[in-house]
Design an enzyme around this catalytic site. Structure first.
Site, PDB file in Angstrom:
ATOM      1  N   HIS A  51       7.518  76.375  86.790  1.00 58.13           N
ATOM      2  CA  HIS A  51       8.623  76.105  86.912  1.00 58.13           C
ATOM      3  C   HIS A  51       8.213  77.827  86.496  1.00 58.13           C
ATOM      4  O   HIS A  51       9.507  78.325  87.198  1.00 58.13           O
ATOM      5  CB  HIS A  51       8.618  75.034  85.474  1.00 58.13           C
ATOM      6  CG  HIS A  51       9.972  75.527  85.201  1.00 58.13           C
ATOM      7  ND1 HIS A  51      10.641  75.266  85.306  1.00 58.13           N
ATOM      8  CD2 HIS A  51      10.585  75.314  84.319  1.00 58.13           C
ATOM      9  CE1 HIS A  51      12.633  75.704  84.564  1.00 58.13           C
ATOM     10  NE2 HIS A  51      11.821  75.570  83.914  1.00 58.13           N
ATOM     11  N   GLU A  89       8.060  76.800  73.451  1.00 62.49           N
ATOM     12  CA  GLU A  89       9.128  74.821  72.971  1.00 62.49           C
ATOM     13  C   GLU A  89       8.352  73.808  73.702  1.00 62.49           C
ATOM     14  O   GLU A  89       8.191  72.733  73.168  1.00 62.49           O
ATOM     15  CB  GLU A  89      10.056  75.195  74.179  1.00 62.49           C
ATOM     16  CG  GLU A  89      10.898  73.497  73.780  1.00 62.49           C
ATOM     17  CD  GLU A  89      12.227  73.790  75.344  1.00 62.49           C
ATOM     18  OE1 GLU A  89      12.435  72.617  75.824  1.00 62.49           O
ATOM     19  OE2 GLU A  89      12.976  74.979  75.197  1.00 62.49           O
ATOM     20  N   ASP A  90       6.639  73.998  74.165  1.00 66.08           N
ATOM     21  CA  ASP A  90       6.079  73.146  74.652  1.00 66.08           C
ATOM     22  C   ASP A  90       4.564  73.726  74.622  1.00 66.08           C
ATOM     23  O   ASP A  90       3.865  72.811  74.916  1.00 66.08           O
ATOM     24  CB  ASP A  90       6.085  73.761  76.725  1.00 66.08           C
ATOM     25  CG  ASP A  90       7.521  72.437  76.779  1.00 66.08           C
ATOM     26  OD1 ASP A  90       8.461  71.968  75.920  1.00 66.08           O
ATOM     27  OD2 ASP A  90       8.110  72.827  78.099  1.00 66.08           O
ATOM     28  N   ASP A 117      17.095  78.794  84.565  1.00 67.62           N
ATOM     29  CA  ASP A 117      16.824  77.700  83.896  1.00 67.62           C
ATOM     30  C   ASP A 117      16.821  76.211  84.884  1.00 67.62           C
ATOM     31  O   ASP A 117      16.386  74.749  85.485  1.00 67.62           O
ATOM     32  CB  ASP A 117      16.389  77.635  83.202  1.00 67.62           C
ATOM     33  CG  ASP A 117      15.721  76.698  82.438  1.00 67.62           C
ATOM     34  OD1 ASP A 117      14.036  76.223  83.123  1.00 67.62           O
ATOM     35  OD2 ASP A 117      15.933  75.665  81.601  1.00 67.62           O
ATOM     36  N   HIS A 120       9.714  81.821  78.926  1.00 67.74           N
ATOM     37  CA  HIS A 120      11.087  81.350  78.139  1.00 67.74           C
ATOM     38  C   HIS A 120      10.470  79.692  77.850  1.00 67.74           C
ATOM     39  O   HIS A 120      11.356  79.295  76.728  1.00 67.74           O
ATOM     40  CB  HIS A 120      12.252  80.872  79.364  1.00 67.74           C
ATOM     41  CG  HIS A 120      12.263  79.635  80.584  1.00 67.74           C
ATOM     42  ND1 HIS A 120      11.412  79.813  81.514  1.00 67.74           N
ATOM     43  CD2 HIS A 120      12.447  79.045  80.033  1.00 67.74           C
ATOM     44  CE1 HIS A 120      11.396  79.006  82.607  1.00 67.74           C
ATOM     45  NE2 HIS A 120      12.103  78.455  81.590  1.00 67.74           N
TER      46      HIS A 120
END
Length: 747
Positions: free
Chosen positions: A92, A120-121, A181, A116
């Site tokens: 991704h 967050e992940d 994105d 990016h």
């Protein structure tokens, strides 16, 4: 991001063609390459070969070391994570980065794009990103990182967009990454539940597509439109696809014939130009079919003429209009007057004898790059032209953590921030809750055209098309616009409801009363979020009571709000009350009474009866003349009175009259004002302070926020009349005071 991933082959939009210079990234091949692990230090991973190839096409001398290190960190952080489609998650960020690389994004944006989702992940922190890649990359990654639902609940999505827009206000590259994105997530949305696909598609339609349009990133905007179209309107999408397929199977191609003819014309004229056929995307074909009904061959695309210099654009236009049949109504010059999203091009159309009409776009190669990539084509808007990226991923000369977009106080400043974004950032601060922000954002982004109006000092205001003087007031003064009482548009008095046009000059008239209040009616004329939110906040803080106060004067017009808080006179002028210490006007009087005049005599006839004309109400010191009327009376007029000219034309002789020694006089004045609370009280108080006695008064019902007052006044000294009129004009809201000029008969 991770929640929006699936296999593109299973989605309903796989038929959408992608018009890119490079083939779509092979996720399975990249997945296999990613599983092989990190390459040796200094060697570029095979997985980013597509990105490197696209990046080098735009930036041949780019330093690729930051990309290598960003990929290594992203791959190791996401290792073991899988998308819903079954591919390794690293595919991704690689796909998002390839999209930006093809658009010409510079190295810093691509570095942040690879990272990016790490904060967050994964366990990667923003501090780690800063240490390894610098403040600039950290800022971009932070800007696109979602807020946690566990902390924000249902408000997580709107608050995430608010955070992202604020970050975009300091660096537009944040939104570039978010758009890429979302594009990849929309391409791979097929394995999601239908209801989730629809929810994501609606947010994309209402928020991200308008943002892509405003930032000029047409390449992303058009593909997003097609993907959303396929999800939200699958039947219409399929019909449009069939129209495109049927047209492609036709033996003749009128667009190709037009292109060949244009190449001959331009070659004969000695103009070096490239003529291309630019197919319309699905949504564009659908719009044209709804507008025109049956489609012809030329409706499925447009011709694009690319040249080297601006002057060549106009040379091409001249040749096409000379050698072919132009459709003059289709001409638009967006080079001389660019669109607010940076777009520049000449638009025209040419026709041939069989009725086929081809639309033509004429632009330079650089204009075309900006038209496709918008702000992405600008690169780093904060760096000096010769600035190069250093080996650690930061820009040379950034000074470390401050970043190239930092001001002296540490706040980042975007020198390229468009006006619409500045306005959006201003009103979002006043949005009282996430729901208001979310709904207002969608309304604001739906207004996709902008106008520029000028202030008297030479400054400008950028406003959406359809904006009124109310919107201009709040754009210029913020909440101080509550005191606005009117406007002049191009030098002429105008109501606050007046719709402004591009290029108008607007002077806003502000009252001096600190208790000035906005009218509820203003909401009907407020189109910008800044104006609507400010008015709604004031009305919410000052709710109207259940029982309206008794109004003084004429009944309000239907639809006029007469409810007002205790002690105020909000709304129509007719609800205002005189000040307690001011003389109460007698609204029953019709006008000035006729009277004999000791102050004026008829030359040669000292005993003649004299009466002052009601049409012009002369006072001592006015230049006057008289006319004999029935009954032996002499009516006295000011010499400039219209009745004097009429009677002279009728052959009636003038009578010589002169003022006596008496200075006392009666005069009728007309005051023109904008409606505002307390205006009647302020006017009567001003007249009382000047020593005027109100004999009669009438106040007409407000019309388009304007009020007309007529006062008959008794003055002890006519010489004081100019002072009285000046005092009345100084009352906030009053824009003109004049002597009455009735069109009455003098007989």
């Amino acid at each position: 991001m991770s929640a929006e991933a699936t296999n593109p082959a299973t989605g309903p939009v796989s038929a959408t063609p992608r018009r890119r210079s490079l083939p779509r990234i092979d996720l399975r091949r990249l997945g296999r390459a990613a599983l092989l692990g990190s390459p040796s230090r200094g060697r570029l991973p095979d997985a980013i070969s597509h990105v490197v190839e696209a990046h080098r096409a735009h930036h041949p001398d780019a330093d690729l070391e930051p990309l290598r290190r960003a990929y290594v960190l992203a791959e190791s952080s996401h290792r073991g994570q899988m998308r819903k489609s079954g591919e390794p998650y690293i595919t991704h960020p690689l796909a998002v980065t390839l999209i930006l690389a093809e658009l010409g994004a510079e190295t810093t944006t691509l570095t942040a794009s690879l990272l990016h989702d790490t904060v967050e992940d994964t366990d990667v922190t923003l501090d780690q990103v800063r240490e390894q890649f610098g403040e600039e990359v950290r800022y971009l990654v932070d800007g696109v990182t979602k807020l946690e639902k566990v902390d924000y609940g249902a408000a997580a999505e709107p608050e995430t967009f608010r955070k992202m827009l604020v970050a975009t206000g300091s660096d537009v590259r944040v939104m570039s990454i978010k758009l890429a994105d979302r594009l990849h997530n929309m391409r791979t949305l097929g394995v999601m539940r239908p209801e989730k696909q629809e929810r994501i598609a609606k947010v994309t339609r209402d928020v991200l597509i308008p943002l892509a349009e405003r930032l000029g990133v047409q390449a992303l905007k058009t593909e997003l439109e097609d993907l959303v179209f396929a999800i939200l309107h699958p039947e219409e999408y399929e019909r449009t696809r069939e129209l495109i397929v049927d047209n492609a199977s036709r033996a003749d191609d009128p667009l190709a014939e037009f292109a060949d003819a244009m190449r001959v014309v331009l070659r004969d004229a000695g103009i070096q130009a490239e003529v291309l056929i630019r197919p319309r995307h699905f949504v564009s074909v659908h719009r044209v079919s709804r507008k025109r009904g049956r489609l012809r061959g030329c409706d499925f695309g447009r011709l694009l003429v690319l040249v080297n210099e601006d002057a060549d654009c106009y040379a091409v236009l001249g040749e096409l209009h000379t050698c072919m049949t132009p459709v003059v109504s289709e001409f638009k010059d967006f080079i001389a007057v660019p669109k607010f999203n940076l777009y520049q091009s000449l638009h025209t159309a040419v026709a041939r004898e069989d009725g086929q009409v081809a639309e033509v776009l004429i632009r330079t190669h650089q204009m075309h790059k900006v038209a496709e990539a918008g702000v992405v084509a600008l690169g780093n808007p904060y760096a000096a032209p010769a600035e190069e990226h250093s080996g650690d991923g930061t820009s040379a000369g950034t000074g470390g953590a401050a970043g190239p977009g930092a001001a002296a106080d540490g706040e980042r400043v975007d020198p390229t921030r468009p006006g619409w974004l500045s306005r959006l950032l201003d009103w979002q601060e006043a949005a009282p809750d996430p729901d208001t922000f979310w709904s207002t954002l969608r309304e604001d982004l739906a207004q996709d055209r902008e106008i520029t109006v000028f202030r008297p000092d030479g400054g400008t205001l950028g406003l959406p098309e359809g904006a009124t003087c109310v919107d201009a007031a709040y754009a210029q003064y913020g909440e101080d616009a509550h005191a606005c009482i009117g406007a002049r548009v191009n030098g002429r008095l105008a109501t606050l409801s007046t719709v402004l046009r591009d290029g108008d000059t607007v002077q806003l008239l502000m009252g001096q009363d600190p208790a000035s209040e906005p009218s509820r009616e203003w909401l009907e004329h407020a189109h910008t979020p800044a104006a609507r939110i400010a008015i709604q906040r004031w009305l919410a803080a000052h709710p109207a009571p259940a029982e309206p106060e008794e109004a003084v004067g004429p009944a309000p017009r239907p639809g006029t709000d007469t409810q007002a808080p205790a002690g105020s006179d909000r709304g129509a002028e007719t609800t205002a009350r005189p000040a307690a210490d001011a003389p109460a006007p007698d609204f029953s009087a019709d006008g000035p009474a006729s009277r004999s005049g000791d102050a004026i005599t008829v030359v040669g006839r000292p005993d003649a009866g004299v009466r002052l004309a009601g049409c012009c109400t002369p006072v001592p010191a006015d230049e006057v003349t008289g006319f004999a009327v029935r009954g032996g009376m002499v009516t006295v007029h000011r010499v400039e009175c219209a009745a004097v000219a009429r009677m002279a034309d009728a052959g009636r002789p003038a009578v010589d009259v002169r003022w006596g020694d008496t200075t006392e006089c009666r005069v009728t004045l007309v005051a023109e004002s904008f409606g505002r609370p307390h205006l009647l009280a302020d006017l009567t108080e001003a007249m009382a302070l000047e020593g005027a006695e109100i004999v009669a008064a009438t106040v007409e019902p407000p019309s388009q926020q304007r009020v007309r007052h007529t006062y008959t006044l008794q003055l002890p000294d006519a010489a004081h009349l100019p002072h009285l009129m000046r005092a009345m004009r100084n009352v906030p809201g009053v824009y003109d005071v004049s002597r009455a000029q009735h069109h009455a008969s003098a007989s």
